[in-house]
Write an enzyme that holds these catalytic residues in place. Structure first.
Site, PDB file in Angstrom:
ATOM      1  N   HIS A  84      37.075  44.078  47.365  1.00  0.00           N
ATOM      2  CA  HIS A  84      38.136  44.011  47.960  1.00  0.00           C
ATOM      3  C   HIS A  84      38.841  45.379  47.645  1.00  0.00           C
ATOM      4  CE1 HIS A  84      39.282  39.795  49.072  1.00  0.00           C
ATOM      5  NE2 HIS A  84      38.245  39.668  48.583  1.00  0.00           N
ATOM      6  N   TYR A 214      51.096  40.074  48.863  1.00  0.00           N
ATOM      7  CA  TYR A 214      52.458  39.966  48.167  1.00  0.00           C
ATOM      8  C   TYR A 214      53.499  39.650  49.002  1.00  0.00           C
ATOM      9  CZ  TYR A 214      49.409  42.433  44.563  1.00  0.00           C
ATOM     10  OH  TYR A 214      48.318  42.768  43.529  1.00  0.00           O
ATOM     11  N   PRO A 306      50.207  38.941  34.183  1.00  0.00           N
ATOM     12  CA  PRO A 306      49.069  39.180  35.255  1.00  0.00           C
ATOM     13  C   PRO A 306      49.642  39.720  36.499  1.00  0.00           C
ATOM     14  CG  PRO A 306      50.022  37.040  34.921  1.00  0.00           C
ATOM     15  CD  PRO A 306      50.625  37.610  34.380  1.00  0.00           C
ATOM     16  N   LYS A 310      45.525  43.123  34.988  1.00  0.00           N
ATOM     17  CA  LYS A 310      44.945  44.083  34.113  1.00  0.00           C
ATOM     18  C   LYS A 310      44.181  43.434  32.731  1.00  0.00           C
ATOM     19  CE  LYS A 310      46.185  47.972  35.912  1.00  0.00           C
ATOM     20  NZ  LYS A 310      45.146  48.527  36.932  1.00  0.00           N
ATOM     21  N   TYR A 401      46.279  50.817  40.236  1.00  0.00           N
ATOM     22  CA  TYR A 401      46.172  49.376  40.780  1.00  0.00           C
ATOM     23  C   TYR A 401      44.535  49.138  40.267  1.00  0.00           C
ATOM     24  CZ  TYR A 401      46.434  45.377  43.912  1.00  0.00           C
ATOM     25  OH  TYR A 401      46.645  44.257  44.292  1.00  0.00           O
TER      26      TYR A 401
END
Ligand code: RFL
Length: 404
Positions: A84, A214, A306, A310, A401
C-alpha cells in the site's frame, strides 16, 4: 495454590534467555536467538489458538519487512501481503489523495494481518527447535538485577513453576507484569492520555477503496484500512467510556457512510462486524528500557496510540536491536551493544511518538463551538491544507508515516 515445581537453581532446564510473551516482540526475538543457536524459552499466558487469532495491526513499515526478510521470517508476508502506498483524506473542505510511496524515501507499507505474522513466527520458532509454553502466566520476575534472575509462573492447571535464566526479555505487552519489575527510581516514566477514543471494528467486507482513508467530520474521525482481501478495519471516534455493544450493525454503517461522505465518494462495501472494541489513545514511554538483566521490548517498553500504526513496527525494531545485542554478547563476548540497547531504541521510540501525536492532532478536531474549539479546527484545516499542497510537508509525512 498448585504444586511448586522448582527449576531453579541452574539445571539442564535453565534457559539462557527467558522471554515473557508471544506477541510480535517475543516471537521475533525468540527466532533471532534460535537462529544463533541460543537457548531460550517463551512463556505465554494465552493459548496458541488465542494468539494466532488475535487481530490487531496490519500495516508493516519497510524497515519491519526488511528485518523479517533478512532473518528468514517473511515468507508468508511476501507471499500474501499487499503493498500500500496511498492514503486519502476526506474533510468538509474536499478530499485529496496522497501517494506517500512516491514521496520521502519512496517506501511503502506491506499490509499483512498481525495474527498471520504471529502464526508464521510461531511455526518458524518451533522449526528452529524453540521452546514455547502456552497457557503459562508469569506471575513475577525476581532478582533481575543479579546474575541469576528467576520467574514464577502458573500453568492453566494451576501448577506453579519457577525458572531461572541469565537474561529476561519482557515482551508481555501493555498489560504485562515486566515493566513493574523495574523499581520506581530506576527509570523515568512518561505518560499521556490523548483524551480520544476509537471504536475499532473488523468487518467481513473487502476494502471499499485502494487506500487508507481518514475522514475528518463534525461527528468525529472515521478511518478505513485494508487488512486482507475479505477483511477491512474501520474506526469511529467515540466518547470516552463508550459501550461498544451500544452500536447496532445499522448504526455503525450509517455513521461510517456519513463520516466517510459516501454520498459524494461512493458507498462503502458493507459486511458483518466480526469484532468491536474501544481503544483509548494513550502513550507511555520508559527510559531506560533495561534494568539489570531485564530488557523491555515492544508495548511493554513503550505504548503508542494506533493513530500512526507504529506499535508492532517498534516491537520488531526493538526485538532486532536486542537480539543482535544478546547474540554479540553471548557468542562474541561484546557487551557494548547490549548495554546500549535503550540508547539505540529510545530516539526512534520518541520520534514515532512525536509523529503519532502529530497524527492525533491532524485527525481529531475538538468538538463544540467555543472559541478554542473553533480556533483549533482552523489549525487542523491549515495542517491538512499544507499536506495537500506542500511537497516538503508531504515528504515529511511520507518519511515518518512509513519509516521510524
Ligand atoms: P503483544 O502483541 O500485546 O504481546 C504480548 C504478549 O504477552 C502476553 N502476556 C503474558 N504472557 C505470560 N505472562 C504474562 N504475565 C503475560 N502478560 C501478557 C500476552 O498474552 C501477549 O500474547 O505485545 P508486543 O509483542 O509488544 O506487540 C505489540 C503489538 O501487538 C501492538 O503494538 C500493535 O498491535 C499496535 N497496533 C498496530 N501496530 C502497527 O505497527 N500497525 C498497525 O496497523 C497497528 N494497528 C494496533 C493496531 C493496535 C490495536 N489495538 C488493539 C490497540 C490496531 C489496533 C486496534
Amino acid at each position: 495454590m498448585g504444586q511448586i515445581t522448582r527449576n531453579r537453581p541452574a539445571s539442564e532446564n535453565r534457559p539462557t534467555i527467558l522471554i515473557v510473551g508471544a506477541g510480535p516482540a517475543g516471537l521475533v526475538l525468540g527466532n533471532l536467538l534460535r537462529a544463533a543457536d541460543i537457548d531460550c524459552l517463551i512463556l505465554e499466558r494465552q493459548s496458541r489458538a488465542h494468539v494466532e487469532h488475535r487481530a490487531r495491526a496490519g500495516y508493516l513499515a519497510a524497515n519491519t519487512v526488511r528485518i523479517l526478510t533478512d532473518n528468514g521470517l517473511a515468507a508468508g508476508l511476501l507471499r500474501n501481503g499487499q503493498q500500500h502506498d496511498t492514503c486519502m483524506f476526506r474533510t468538509d473542505h474536499g478530499s485529496f489523495e496522497l501517494r506517500y510511496g512516491s514521496r520521502g524515501r519512496g517506501e511503502v507499507h506491506t499490509v499483512y494481518p498481525q495474527q498471520d505474522l504471529v502464526r508464521d513466527l510461531i511455526a518458524e520458532y518451533l522449526d528452529r527447535s524453540g521452546d514455547i509454553r502456552f497457557e503459562t502466566r508469569v506471575r513475577d520476575l525476581n532478582d533481575v538485577d543479579t546474575k541469576q534472575p528467576w520467574v514464577t509462573c502458573e500453568s492453566a492447571d494451576g501448577e506453579v513453576h519457577q525458572w531461572s535464566c541469565e537474561y529476561v526479555a519482557g515482551c508481555d505487552g501493555q498489560h504485562g507484569i515486566s515493566r513493574g519489575a523495574v523499581p520506581a527510581d530506576a527509570a523515568q516514566r512518561y505518560r499521556r492520555d490523548h483524551g480520544v477514543s476509537w471504536l475499532a471494528l473488523l468487518a467481513q467486507a473487502p476494502q471499499s477503496m485502494a487506500a487508507v482513508a481518514y475522514a475528518v467530520h463534525a461527528n468525529g474521525f472515521a478511518g478505513h484500512m485494508a487488512r486482507s482481501p475479505s477483511i477491512t478495519r474501520y474506526y469511529l471516534q467515540c466518547p470516552r467510556g463508550h459501550d461498544p455493544a451500544s452500536w447496532s450493525h445499522e448504526r455503525i454503517w450509517e455513521e461510517l457512510h456519513l463520516r466517510m461522505r459516501g454520498e459524494l465518494h461512493g458507498r462503502l462495501r458493507e459486511g458483518q462486524i466480526l469484532e468491536r472494541g474501544v481503544v483509548d489513545m494513550s502513550s507511555y514511554v520508559m527510559d531506560p528500557i533495561q534494568y539489570g538483566r531485564l530488557f523491555l521490548v515492544g508495548d511493554a517498553a513503550s505504548l503508542i496510540s494506533p493513530s500512526a500504526a507504529k506499535g508492532a513496527n517498534l516491537a520488531v525494531m526493538e526485538a532486532d536491536v536486542l537480539g543482535k545485542g544478546l547474540v554479540a554478547h553471548l557468542k562474541g563476548d561484546d557487551e557494548q551493544q547490549l548495554r546500549g540497547y535503550s540508547a539505540a531504541c529510545l530516539p526512534r521510540v520518541w520520534r514515532a511518538q512525536e509523529f503519532s501525536h502529530w497524527m492525533i492532532n491532524l485527525l481529531h478536531g475538538p468538538m463544540g463551538d467555543d472559541d478554542e474549539a473553533v480556533f483549533l479546527r482552523g489549525l487542523q484545516h491549515a495542517r491538512l491544507e499544507s499536506l495537500r499542497t506542500s511537497r516538503s510537508y508531504q515528504d515529511f509525512f511520507a518519511e515518518n508515516y512509513v519509516g521510524i
